[in-house]
Structures are given as C-alpha cells and as structure tokens.
Design an enzyme around this catalytic site. Structure first.
Site, PDB file in Angstrom:
ATOM      1  N   ARG A 158       0.930  -1.402  -0.050  1.00 29.06           N
ATOM      2  CA  ARG A 158      -0.102  -0.069  -0.046  1.00 29.06           C
ATOM      3  C   ARG A 158       0.718   1.361   0.121  1.00 29.06           C
ATOM      4  NH1 ARG A 158      -2.976   0.878   6.015  1.00 29.06           N
ATOM      5  NH2 ARG A 158      -1.104   0.885   7.116  1.00 29.06           N
ATOM      6  N   THR A 217      -1.456   7.457   0.136  1.00 24.32           N
ATOM      7  CA  THR A 217      -2.922   7.298  -0.399  1.00 24.32           C
ATOM      8  C   THR A 217      -3.563   6.196   0.003  1.00 24.32           C
ATOM      9  OG1 THR A 217      -2.015   6.139  -2.367  1.00 24.32           O
ATOM     10  CG2 THR A 217      -1.999   8.454  -2.579  1.00 24.32           C
ATOM     11  N   ASP A 226       2.757  -3.113  13.145  1.00 27.33           N
ATOM     12  CA  ASP A 226       2.797  -3.736  11.769  1.00 27.33           C
ATOM     13  C   ASP A 226       3.205  -5.094  11.615  1.00 27.33           C
ATOM     14  OD1 ASP A 226       4.449  -4.360   9.160  1.00 27.33           O
ATOM     15  OD2 ASP A 226       4.361  -1.978   8.743  1.00 27.33           O
ATOM     16  N   ASP A 274       6.595  -5.983   9.987  1.00 29.00           N
ATOM     17  CA  ASP A 274       7.925  -5.762  10.638  1.00 29.00           C
ATOM     18  C   ASP A 274       7.741  -6.744  12.008  1.00 29.00           C
ATOM     19  OD1 ASP A 274       8.265  -3.650   9.034  1.00 29.00           O
ATOM     20  OD2 ASP A 274       7.614  -2.241  10.523  1.00 29.00           O
TER      21      ASP A 274
END
Ligand code: URA
Length: 211
Positions: free
Chosen positions: A103, A107, A202, A205
C-alpha cells in the site's frame, strides 16, 4: 460477502499474546502459524469435495476427496507469507500462488509489484492470506485479480479486521462474487495512519523485522 469471526478461547488466547508489544519475533511467527491453522479449519468449511469409493481393511465404503482443480492459496507478500505454513499444514495438497501488493502509505492505494499466479483460475477455490484487513485496498485489489482470472470463490483469511476496511471490501465486491472473510477479530477502528486499533502494530515488521 460473508464475514466469520472465529469464536474460540484458543484463538482469543493466541491473539492476545500476538498483540502484546513485547512479544518477540520468533514467538510472533509461531503464534501466527498456530492461529492461521485454527482459522484455516473455519475457512475450509465449504471446501469442494467429491465422493470416492474406498476399501478399508474391513469393508468397502464411500468417503470424500478434495475436488480437482486443487485449491489455490495466495499469500499477499510480504506479511501474508507468515501465514502460509499455518495454512498448508491443513491443506498440504493446495497449490500456492504469490501476489505482491504494497500500500502507498500516503494514498493507501494498493500497488502490484509481484505476481506469480496461474492465468486461468476457472473453477478454483482461492484462499487469500493477509494478516491485516485495514483500509481494505490491498484485499480488494487481490480479490479483483483472482475474480478477473475466473476464481469461483475467494476466502480471505486475516488475523484482524478494521470495520472501515470490511465496509470498503463489502462495497467494492457487492453482489458480484461469492467472497468470505474469516478472521480472529474485528477491532475498534483505524487510526489516522491506517493502523488497526488496538491491533498488533505492523504485522510484516513484527514477523520479519523492519526493512
Ligand atoms: N498493516 C499492518 O501491518 N498493521 C495495521 O495495523 C494495518 C495495516
């Protein structure tokens, strides 16, 4: 679109440990696999089978085998890779395709950077693996990709969903396809950075470290 939240104390326990900020990567990876195996059991409830005649050591009988073509499992790179082992443990004969979707952090739009999938998915049941259904952009792009190639049914397995993302997927898919989402939890909301709250941070991560 159907949404199924796995309601099981083991799922809730594993998810709680996964969410904790100080759970280290090796534990996070292990728990992700275990959780996905539990979710896979729910996700494959309607997997296509055909009846077969077999003979046990005692008598002939009728059972079922998975139907051909074999189901296709599609982890969305990178974080979906952490879910693959948990899924194929339950579906060892499935084929595996890969879709790299990232992504844009401004945006939130999905960009395809890798694709290793059969061109023709006619009659295929597809299982998309992506741990976080946040804004929904990535999942809509993945589902569209599979439907355009003829997939007969798409089931998305996620660890967490944001209500906002579920709405986006629902609006984008509408009545035009048979899509199921199986998840361990629908969380409260998205924050301004597109993270699920309370979430788990995340997922990529936490699985693989920051790169
Ligand atoms: N992707 C993640 O890894 N975590 C979120 O909370 C949202 C998207």
């Amino acid at each position: 679109m159907r949404v199924h939240v796995a309601d099981h104390p083991l799922v809730a326990h594993k998810l709680t440990v996964l969410r904790e900020a100080d759970t280290p990567s090796p534990t996070f990876r292990q728990l992700t696999e275990e959780l996905v195996t539990l979710l896979a059991y729910e996700a494959t409830r309607e997997i296509a089978v055909e009846s077969v005649s077999i003979t046990t050591p005692v008598a002939p009988t009728v059972g079922v085998h998975l139907q051909e073509p074999r189901p296709l499992v599609v982890p969305i790179l990178r974080a979906g890779l952490g879910m693959l082992e948990g899924m194929t443990r339950l579906l060892p004969t499935a084929e595996v395709g890969f879709l790299g979707l990232q992504r844009n952090e401004e945006t939130f739009e999905a960009i395809t950077y890798a694709n290793r999938l059969p061109d023709d998915l006619s009659g295929r049941q597809c299982y998309v693996l992506d741990p976080m259904l946040a804004t929904g952009g990535t999942l809509v792009a993945a589902i569209d990709y599979l439907l355009e190639r003829g997939a007969s049914h798409v089931t998305c397995v996620t660890l967490l969903c944001a209500p906002e993302g579920l709405k986006v997927v629902e609006q984008a898919i509408g009545e035009r396809a048979d899509v199921t989402i199986v998840t361990a939890s629908i969380d409260e909301r998205l924050n301004s950075k597109g993270y699920i709250v309370p979430g788990l941070g995340d997922a990529g991560d936490r699985l693989y470290g920051v790169v």
